[in-house]
Design a protein around this motif. Sequence first.
Motif, PDB file in Angstrom:
ATOM      1  N   SER A  80      -7.957   4.043  -3.497  1.00 34.18           N
ATOM      2  CA  SER A  80      -8.899   3.650  -4.539  1.00 34.18           C
ATOM      3  C   SER A  80      -8.261   3.409  -5.903  1.00 34.18           C
ATOM      4  CB  SER A  80      -9.986   4.723  -4.684  1.00 34.18           C
ATOM      5  OG  SER A  80      -9.407   5.962  -5.072  1.00 34.18           O
ATOM      6  N   SER A  81      -7.029   3.892  -6.111  1.00 33.77           N
ATOM      7  CA  SER A  81      -6.495   3.835  -7.476  1.00 33.77           C
ATOM      8  C   SER A  81      -5.045   3.358  -7.612  1.00 33.77           C
ATOM      9  CB  SER A  81      -6.608   5.215  -8.134  1.00 33.77           C
ATOM     10  OG  SER A  81      -5.894   6.189  -7.393  1.00 33.77           O
ATOM     11  N   LEU A  82      -4.305   3.227  -6.522  1.00 30.56           N
ATOM     12  CA  LEU A  82      -2.893   2.865  -6.649  1.00 30.56           C
ATOM     13  C   LEU A  82      -2.670   1.434  -7.123  1.00 30.56           C
ATOM     14  CD1 LEU A  82      -1.047   4.605  -3.681  1.00 30.56           C
ATOM     15  CD2 LEU A  82      -0.536   4.819  -6.124  1.00 30.56           C
ATOM     16  N   ARG A  83      -3.681   0.600  -7.002  1.00 30.90           N
ATOM     17  CA  ARG A  83      -3.519  -0.772  -7.485  1.00 30.90           C
ATOM     18  C   ARG A  83      -3.833  -0.895  -8.974  1.00 30.90           C
ATOM     19  NH1 ARG A  83      -5.377  -1.802  -2.097  1.00 30.90           N
ATOM     20  NH2 ARG A  83      -3.879  -3.086  -0.950  1.00 30.90           N
ATOM     21  N   LEU A  84      -4.242   0.202  -9.586  1.00 32.82           N
ATOM     22  CA  LEU A  84      -4.481   0.210 -11.030  1.00 32.82           C
ATOM     23  C   LEU A  84      -3.151   0.219 -11.775  1.00 32.82           C
ATOM     24  CD1 LEU A  84      -7.254   2.962 -11.209  1.00 32.82           C
ATOM     25  CD2 LEU A  84      -7.600   0.487 -11.296  1.00 32.82           C
ATOM     26  N   ARG A  85      -3.201  -0.090 -13.074  1.00 32.62           N
ATOM     27  CA  ARG A  85      -2.016   0.062 -13.921  1.00 32.62           C
ATOM     28  C   ARG A  85      -1.564   1.511 -13.929  1.00 32.62           C
ATOM     29  NH1 ARG A  85      -3.504  -2.398 -19.630  1.00 32.62           N
ATOM     30  NH2 ARG A  85      -2.823  -0.273 -20.058  1.00 32.62           N
ATOM     31  N   ALA A  86      -0.299   1.728 -14.260  1.00 30.77           N
ATOM     32  CA  ALA A  86       0.274   3.078 -14.191  1.00 30.77           C
ATOM     33  C   ALA A  86      -0.515   4.091 -15.021  1.00 30.77           C
ATOM     34  CB  ALA A  86       1.724   3.048 -14.648  1.00 30.77           C
ATOM     35  N   ASP A  87      -0.901   3.706 -16.246  1.00 29.21           N
ATOM     36  CA  ASP A  87      -1.634   4.651 -17.096  1.00 29.21           C
ATOM     37  C   ASP A  87      -3.032   4.914 -16.550  1.00 29.21           C
ATOM     38  OD1 ASP A  87      -2.272   2.024 -17.622  1.00 29.21           O
ATOM     39  OD2 ASP A  87      -2.461   2.280 -19.789  1.00 29.21           O
ATOM     40  N   HIS A  88      -3.671   3.882 -15.970  1.00 31.51           N
ATOM     41  CA  HIS A  88      -4.990   4.077 -15.381  1.00 31.51           C
ATOM     42  C   HIS A  88      -4.905   4.945 -14.128  1.00 31.51           C
ATOM     43  CE1 HIS A  88      -6.636   0.176 -17.438  1.00 31.51           C
ATOM     44  NE2 HIS A  88      -6.379   1.164 -18.286  1.00 31.51           N
ATOM     45  N   ALA A 183      10.690  -7.260  -7.718  1.00 31.39           N
ATOM     46  CA  ALA A 183      11.908  -7.552  -6.958  1.00 31.39           C
ATOM     47  C   ALA A 183      11.842  -6.907  -5.580  1.00 31.39           C
ATOM     48  CB  ALA A 183      13.129  -7.051  -7.719  1.00 31.39           C
ATOM     49  N   THR A 184      11.313  -5.681  -5.505  1.00 34.12           N
ATOM     50  CA  THR A 184      11.194  -4.996  -4.218  1.00 34.12           C
ATOM     51  C   THR A 184      10.194  -5.701  -3.312  1.00 34.12           C
ATOM     52  OG1 THR A 184      11.675  -2.899  -5.354  1.00 34.12           O
ATOM     53  CG2 THR A 184      10.767  -2.747  -3.133  1.00 34.12           C
ATOM     54  N   ALA A 185       9.080  -6.148  -3.899  1.00 36.44           N
ATOM     55  CA  ALA A 185       8.086  -6.892  -3.119  1.00 36.44           C
ATOM     56  C   ALA A 185       8.655  -8.209  -2.615  1.00 36.44           C
ATOM     57  CB  ALA A 185       6.848  -7.147  -3.966  1.00 36.44           C
ATOM     58  N   ALA A 186       9.534  -8.830  -3.408  1.00 36.97           N
ATOM     59  CA  ALA A 186      10.150 -10.100  -3.007  1.00 36.97           C
ATOM     60  C   ALA A 186      11.049  -9.935  -1.789  1.00 36.97           C
ATOM     61  CB  ALA A 186      10.946 -10.680  -4.172  1.00 36.97           C
ATOM     62  N   LEU A 187      11.497  -8.695  -1.543  1.00 39.37           N
ATOM     63  CA  LEU A 187      12.319  -8.418  -0.358  1.00 39.37           C
ATOM     64  C   LEU A 187      11.469  -8.155   0.888  1.00 39.37           C
ATOM     65  CD1 LEU A 187      14.994  -6.082  -2.000  1.00 39.37           C
ATOM     66  CD2 LEU A 187      15.284  -8.470  -1.306  1.00 39.37           C
ATOM     67  N   GLY A 188      10.153  -8.308   0.732  1.00 38.83           N
ATOM     68  CA  GLY A 188       9.262  -8.158   1.879  1.00 38.83           C
ATOM     69  C   GLY A 188       8.726  -6.758   2.079  1.00 38.83           C
ATOM     70  N   LYS A 189       8.877  -5.890   1.106  1.00 36.35           N
ATOM     71  CA  LYS A 189       8.409  -4.510   1.228  1.00 36.35           C
ATOM     72  C   LYS A 189       6.955  -4.411   0.766  1.00 36.35           C
ATOM     73  CE  LYS A 189      12.511  -3.315   2.527  1.00 36.35           C
ATOM     74  NZ  LYS A 189      12.776  -3.042   3.960  1.00 36.35           N
ATOM     75  N   ASP A 190       6.174  -3.611   1.502  1.00 41.12           N
ATOM     76  CA  ASP A 190       4.767  -3.386   1.159  1.00 41.12           C
ATOM     77  C   ASP A 190       4.704  -2.286   0.103  1.00 41.12           C
ATOM     78  OD1 ASP A 190       2.067  -2.756   1.002  1.00 41.12           O
ATOM     79  OD2 ASP A 190       1.727  -3.003   3.149  1.00 41.12           O
ATOM     80  N   ILE A 191       4.648  -2.668  -1.158  1.00 37.90           N
ATOM     81  CA  ILE A 191       4.699  -1.716  -2.266  1.00 37.90           C
ATOM     82  C   ILE A 191       3.568  -0.695  -2.174  1.00 37.90           C
ATOM     83  CG2 ILE A 191       4.659  -1.475  -4.777  1.00 37.90           C
ATOM     84  CD1 ILE A 191       7.122  -2.895  -3.653  1.00 37.90           C
ATOM     85  N   PHE A 192       2.372  -1.185  -1.907  1.00 34.44           N
ATOM     86  CA  PHE A 192       1.210  -0.294  -1.838  1.00 34.44           C
ATOM     87  C   PHE A 192       1.394   0.773  -0.763  1.00 34.44           C
ATOM     88  CE2 PHE A 192      -2.939   0.780  -0.010  1.00 34.44           C
ATOM     89  CZ  PHE A 192      -3.591   1.263  -1.137  1.00 34.44           C
ATOM     90  N   ALA A 193       1.872   0.379   0.401  1.00 33.76           N
ATOM     91  CA  ALA A 193       2.050   1.330   1.499  1.00 33.76           C
ATOM     92  C   ALA A 193       3.085   2.399   1.149  1.00 33.76           C
ATOM     93  CB  ALA A 193       2.468   0.589   2.767  1.00 33.76           C
ATOM     94  N   TYR A 194       4.176   1.993   0.529  1.00 34.26           N
ATOM     95  CA  TYR A 194       5.208   2.968   0.154  1.00 34.26           C
ATOM     96  C   TYR A 194       4.707   3.938  -0.909  1.00 34.26           C
ATOM     97  CZ  TYR A 194       8.998   0.946   2.900  1.00 34.26           C
ATOM     98  OH  TYR A 194       9.805   0.526   3.942  1.00 34.26           O
ATOM     99  N   LYS A 195       3.959   3.432  -1.875  1.00 28.15           N
ATOM    100  CA  LYS A 195       3.392   4.315  -2.898  1.00 28.15           C
ATOM    101  C   LYS A 195       2.421   5.309  -2.267  1.00 28.15           C
ATOM    102  CE  LYS A 195       3.554   1.437  -7.082  1.00 28.15           C
ATOM    103  NZ  LYS A 195       2.725   0.788  -8.122  1.00 28.15           N
TER     104      LYS A 195
END
Length: 308
Positions: A80-88, A183-195
């Motif tokens: 519900s919240s990982l796609r928010l900005r870091a401060d949010h 840059a990490t997403a450009a390498l094909g990594k699922d940023i949301f899943a890792y977070k």
Amino acid sequence: MSIDFWINVAVLAGIYGIFALGLQLNAGFTGLLNFGQAGFMAIGAYTVGLLVVNFGWSLWLALIAGIVLAVVAAVAVGISSLRLRADHFAIATIAFGEIVRYVLQNAQFSGGNQGVLGFDQEWRVFTDWLLGKLAIIGLDRYTQLPLFIVVWIVFAVMLIAISALQRTPWGRVLRGIREDEDATAALGKDIFAYKLQSLALSAALAAIAGFFVALNVSYLYPSVFDPTFTFFGYAIIVLGGYASYAGVAIGSLIFWALLEGTRLMDTALSAGQQASLRFVIVGLFLILLSRWRPQGILGNHEEMRVRS
């Protein structure tokens, strides 16, 4: 100066060392400002207490359930919240921790402010057995020693395991996310899943710490899981070193030695004033450390570069 007192300080250092390992994983290696760690700790502790007292579960089976439930809560918060900005995201996790605390304080199932008592009978049996073994070397008079031994064994195992995990490709992806998500997403990594995985693992560590908090206090009540303790975890990271798991051990020992050791000061101040003075002393130490060694005792400047 009581040996029992310092054993108890070391128990607190070990418990919050486990707690801070999760924060180090989030903030130090993934770039996630998770301020809801106390909430995950409360979920783990209360799950254990309620399952044992109300449903007759084994203490150890209840611990597994507590870890699982804390991970489920972390996944729910993360989705519900990982796609928010870091401060949010940081604000959302603070809100989560407070929601958990207020629910536990007011809900009937949790006992409210009356708390939960009587969940540690199996632990007492184990403690008596271990003290019997320690009697051989004359250490059975230190009643907190069994908890000290178990907490620090678990902390050492968790420290070794998470340090090894950090050296895997999975851990290197987390570093990449911290430094540059795009840059990490450009390498094909699922940023949301890792977070999400980082947050879930951190919650599991918080649940284990909550289990030991429950055993230490022998009585669960909501104020034990005040959000202040999450910030204690961050203070431990600052002391020990940013992005250093070994630094968590050093930082936790120093932090709790300072915070609890200052209780022994003999002053003319009232109890309330002396309690405030203790935090002033710890705060000044943190300020001086930040001034002269901002990377912490075992940290380094390179690891302090976090993507804003």
